[in-house]
Structures are given as C-alpha cells and as structure tokens.
Design an enzyme around this catalytic site. Structure first.
Site, PDB file in Angstrom:
ATOM      1  N   HIS A 113       0.810  -1.221   0.000  1.00  0.00           N
ATOM      2  CA  HIS A 113       0.000   0.000   0.000  1.00  0.00           C
ATOM      3  C   HIS A 113       0.846   1.275   0.000  1.00  0.00           C
ATOM      4  CE1 HIS A 113       0.418  -0.142   4.511  1.00  0.00           C
ATOM      5  NE2 HIS A 113       0.443   1.171   4.365  1.00  0.00           N
ATOM      6  N   ASP A 143       0.133  -7.654   1.444  1.00  0.00           N
ATOM      7  CA  ASP A 143       0.570  -6.258   1.544  1.00  0.00           C
ATOM      8  C   ASP A 143       2.091  -6.161   1.556  1.00  0.00           C
ATOM      9  OD1 ASP A 143       0.196  -3.530   1.601  1.00  0.00           O
ATOM     10  OD2 ASP A 143       0.056  -3.412   3.777  1.00  0.00           O
ATOM     11  N   GLY A 214       3.424   6.572   8.021  1.00  0.00           N
ATOM     12  CA  GLY A 214       4.830   6.764   7.655  1.00  0.00           C
ATOM     13  C   GLY A 214       5.707   5.628   8.137  1.00  0.00           C
ATOM     14  N   SER A 216       4.650   2.578   7.949  1.00  0.00           N
ATOM     15  CA  SER A 216       4.270   1.427   7.119  1.00  0.00           C
ATOM     16  C   SER A 216       5.426   0.975   6.252  1.00  0.00           C
ATOM     17  CB  SER A 216       3.086   1.796   6.226  1.00  0.00           C
ATOM     18  OG  SER A 216       1.929   1.980   6.980  1.00  0.00           O
ATOM     19  N   LEU A 271      -7.568 -25.083  -0.819  1.00  0.00           N
ATOM     20  CA  LEU A 271      -8.357 -26.305  -0.658  1.00  0.00           C
ATOM     21  C   LEU A 271      -9.721 -26.206  -1.320  1.00  0.00           C
ATOM     22  CD1 LEU A 271      -7.672 -27.438   3.025  1.00  0.00           C
ATOM     23  CD2 LEU A 271      -6.665 -28.325   0.908  1.00  0.00           C
ATOM     24  N   GLY A 272     -10.239 -24.996  -1.491  1.00  0.00           N
ATOM     25  CA  GLY A 272     -11.562 -24.847  -2.100  1.00  0.00           C
ATOM     26  C   GLY A 272     -12.689 -25.068  -1.115  1.00  0.00           C
ATOM     27  N   VAL A 274     -15.144 -23.010   2.116  1.00  0.00           N
ATOM     28  CA  VAL A 274     -15.516 -21.837   2.904  1.00  0.00           C
ATOM     29  C   VAL A 274     -15.702 -22.316   4.334  1.00  0.00           C
ATOM     30  CG1 VAL A 274     -17.236 -20.038   3.271  1.00  0.00           C
ATOM     31  CG2 VAL A 274     -16.622 -20.700   0.947  1.00  0.00           C
TER      32      VAL A 274
END
Length: 473
Positions: A113, A143, A214, A216, A271-272, A274
């Site tokens: 970011h 990130d 700052g 980050s 793994l597919g 939820v």
C-alpha cells in the site's frame, strides 16, 4: 540505639539502591541495535500523476500558527497541498512510508500500500542520498512489495525468524512516522497469529510499539537486531497510534519476496472450502467437547477438498499435525503450502474422527458471487421457524453447486426473524440433516428439539455459513 537506627537505615537504603540497579539492569538497551540497523532502514516516497478532479480533504489540517519555526516549516513542507492550477488536468499525488534493504545489491522490502499505483518511487537512505526504485513485484493479499535500487555494498538488515518470536518479548521499530526519518519506538509482542478482517493469509504479529502513518513498510526488530516483521497496520479511531499495531511476520514476507523475485507473482495453496468459526453453540450442535476447529460451510465443486472427500459440516481439527484452534489458523497454514503438496486433515464428521488425504491446489482469483431469485420454485412450505420456503430449481442448484435446499420466500417472524434470516437465503442443512425438498424441511423443522442449540446452514449470495438457534418449549 540511635546508631543502630542509622545502621538499619543505611542497610535499607543500600537494599533499595540495589533493587533499583537490578531493575535498571533488567531493562533492554537499544542503542547498539539502533546504531547497527538504522543505515539499512530507508524512507520511501512516491509520485503519481492522476487526472485532476474536485476533491474534499477529510480530516483536519493542523493550525500552524504558534508552532516553533522548525516544526512549522516541516508541516508546510509535508502536508499535501491543494492544486493551485484549477484549469490543469494533472495533479501529483505523494505518499510516504518506510522500507529496509535486504541485500547489498539493492533489494528493498516495504508494504504494497506504500507503493501501489505509483508512477515514481524514490528511496532515501540514511546518508540523505536518494535512489529511484523499480517495482519488482507486489502482493496485495499480504501487503508486501519488493523494490530494486541500483547500488553496491549497500547496508543490509539481518533477518530473523518470526516463528521463534515469543509473546511478551521486546521489539523495536524504526521508520518515518509523519516524515520524521529514522524514528525509533519500542514495545512488546502483544499476540501472535492475529487475523484481521479481509486478511486471511497473514498471521499478524500484534505489538504495542508506537506505529503511525509513515511507519508502514518499516522493520520490526527483536533484541538480537534481527528483523522479525514488517510494520503494516494499526487499529485506530483517531488516525494515530492507540496501542494496537500489526506487523507481517518476516517468514511470510520473505516467502512472498522470493516468489516475486523469481516469478513476479505469488502462488498459494488452496483447498476450495468456505469455513467459519466454531462457537459454543455450534460445538454443542455438532457434538464437540469444546469450541475449536474450522467448520466447513461450503465445499467448492471439483476443488481439492471435494476431490479429497471433505464434506459440508466437517469440523477440521488439524492439518499436517498442526492443530486448528481458531478457524483463521487454517488459511494461514494452507496458504503457506506449495501447490501440489499433500495435506492430511483430521476432521470430526457426525461425532466421529476421520483422517483425510488431499492434494493442495493453487489459489485462484476471486470470483463473483451467485445471486438467488427468490421468486423461483413452485412448492411452498410454512413451519414453526417462521419462514415460507420454496424449492430450488435445477438451474439454481447448478448455479449454487448444491444438490438440494430450499429458498426463503418470506420471513413471517418468530425464530427466523430473531436470527436474521432474509428472503432469498437458501437453507441446505437443518439440525445436521441435508434438506433436499420443502417436504423434508417441514419434517425436520417439526422434529427440532427444544432448549438445545440447533445448527442451520444458510447460503446468502453464494456464501455459506452455519448459524445456531434454540427453540423454546
């Protein structure tokens, strides 16, 4: 007698001095660490050319009147200014962050970011020299971004192992909060393996180190002067530090960096499924001794889990002998596996423990959710849950990848309204029984026990989850 009192007072004073000296000796000393590590910590600024548009600045611009000249000059130089040429079509956007050099030939780690959408990236070293950086690759899911500057014999940090970090250990951050280069803050590790909303693949290190805008992308050090994390996020209601800071473990970051350097992209295990958290009521409804594990709410068709025999309603207790205490532990572990590797899952299914073997797939790009037309179907059923349901059509079953289920046509009140059911929700399981028709749903609903936690699997806009409720006598 007076002499005895004086002697005793002297002894007490010596003991107190000794305690103070002992306490002082126990506090960590950071000066040598800072002197060694600071040269490899960099300030990162970016420039982005973007179309001019009418913008409103949110927040409050500080009142500069009354500030000492050096601080007023700093804020005037660093606060983003509104464009002075309203007729122009381009504006220059700037961001400020931190980073650190991991190799003498110029590879730099920072946050995605910090450099996202940048047209130009400038890395400023501790000697105030500036180098233009090239973006080697970035991974929004963790990130992490890898940069490259041209240089030789550049100062580098030493890398540690975040897995060896202990809760309560002292840690130190170096970065550029609000543009103040090489600011040093210290604290302790508050927790490990934290999961944040929409951050499924990073087991964050939580600290109470003061981190501000700052910081980050800057490094988090242990007392041995080794980098154990990348400072990434803070929890705040004010825009500044509030005692909750989160860092990406360096083990995760370096795995990402190595893949970005080699392939320009990151491949993760998948793994597919939820999954959702197992709370006290769900644990009771599934016959578990305690609330732990990851409850499988959905198994994607032709995915690795489906091919390996995992089923909806299974509770995953461990993977490759690593326990799953919180459901968020599973994505961390699976994401760290290489596609094609083997995974052994220990699950609880209908009260019995089973071991499943499966091959890990590659995490695909996120797909669109499937919507449900609540007006479809012909057969209706009302019941004591307070809902009117209709059966799914063949097209809806195919779109949702389910074999059966009923869709809620109307919420009439009662328990359904209390637990937040809505028209369009699809019920596929009730009280651990698969629902293949409206008739089956009516029968199961009629037989529901009273004053005991009952589970229901609900699909909403393609996303599955288990919810629990209790029916009164």
């Amino acid at each position: 007698m007076l002499g005895l009192k004086s002697s005793l007072s002297g002894v007490v004073a010596l003991l107190l001095c000794g305690q103070v000296a002992f306490a002082r000796a126990e506090l960590p000393e950071f000066t040598a660490l800072v002197e060694e590590a600071s040269p490899a910590v960099v300030n990162i600024s970016t420039r982005q050319n973007a179309p001019q548009r009418n913008v409103a600045i949110q927040g409050q611009i500080p009142d500069l009147e009354g500030l000492p000249p050096q601080f007023r000059e700093f804020f005037e130089r660093n606060i983003p200014q509104m464009p002075r040429n309203p007729g122009g079509r381009q504006r220059e956007a700037q961001s400020l962050g931190s980073g650190f050099i991991i190799s003498a030939d110029g590879y730099v780690l920072t946050n995605n970011h910090v450099v996202a959408d940048a047209d130009e990236i400038i890395v400023r070293l501790s000697d105030r020299s500036e180098l233009e950086a090239k973006l080697v690759g970035a991974d929004p899911r963790t990130d992490v971004a890898l940069l490259k500057v041209e240089g030789k014999n550049l100062p580098t940090v030493r890398l540690g192992k975040s897995d060896d970090l202990k809760v309560g250990a002292w840690v130190l951050a170096i970065g550029s909060p609000f543009g103040f280069d090489h600011s040093v803050t210290a604290g302790i590790v508050s927790a490990k393996g934290r999961s944040l909303p929409n951050e499924n693949y990073v087991p964050f290190i939580q600290t109470d180190v003061a981190i501000n805008p700052g910081n980050s992308g800057g490094p988090l050090f242990n007392l041995d002067g080794e980098v154990v994390g990348i400072n990434s996020q803070i929890f705040t209601r004010s825009g500044g530090f509030m005692g909750l800071s989160f860092a990406i473990p360096i083990d995760v970051a370096m795995s990402v960096a190595d893949q970005l350097k080699a392939d320009g992209k990151v491949s993760r295990g998948w793994l597919g499924v939820v999954i959702q958290e197992v709370n006290k009521d769900l644990a009771e409804s599934f016959g578990l001794e305690k609330p732990a594990g990851a409850l499988v709410a959905q198994v994607l068709e032709n995915g690795p889990a489906a091919k390996g025999g995992l089923q909806v309603g299974d509770v995953i207790l461990s993977m490759n002998d690593q326990p799953i205490i919180m459901s968020a532990d599973l994505p961390h572990l699976v994401g760290g596996l290489k596609p094609g590797s083997k995974a052994e899952l220990e699950v609880v299914r209908e009260g019995e423990r089973k071991t499943l073997q499966m091959s890990v797939g590659v995490l695909p790009e996120e797909g669109d959710e499937v919507a449900i037309d609540a007006d479809a179907g012909v057969e209706r059923s009302s019941n004591r849950l307070g809902v009117s349901v209709v059966e799914l059509t063949a097209e809806q079953k195919k779109a949702l990848d389910v074999r059966g289920g009923v869709v809620i046509k109307e919420v009439l009140g009662g328990p359904a309204a209390l637990i937040g059911l809505r028209p369009g929700d699809v019920i596929t399981h009730l009280n651990n029984q698969a629902i293949d028709s409206a008739k089956t749903f009516t029968r199961v609903a009629k037989e529901l026990p009273s004053n005991r936690s009952v589970s229901m699997r609900v699909l909403r806009q393609g996303r599955a989850s288990f919810i629990t409720f209790k029916l009164a006598e």
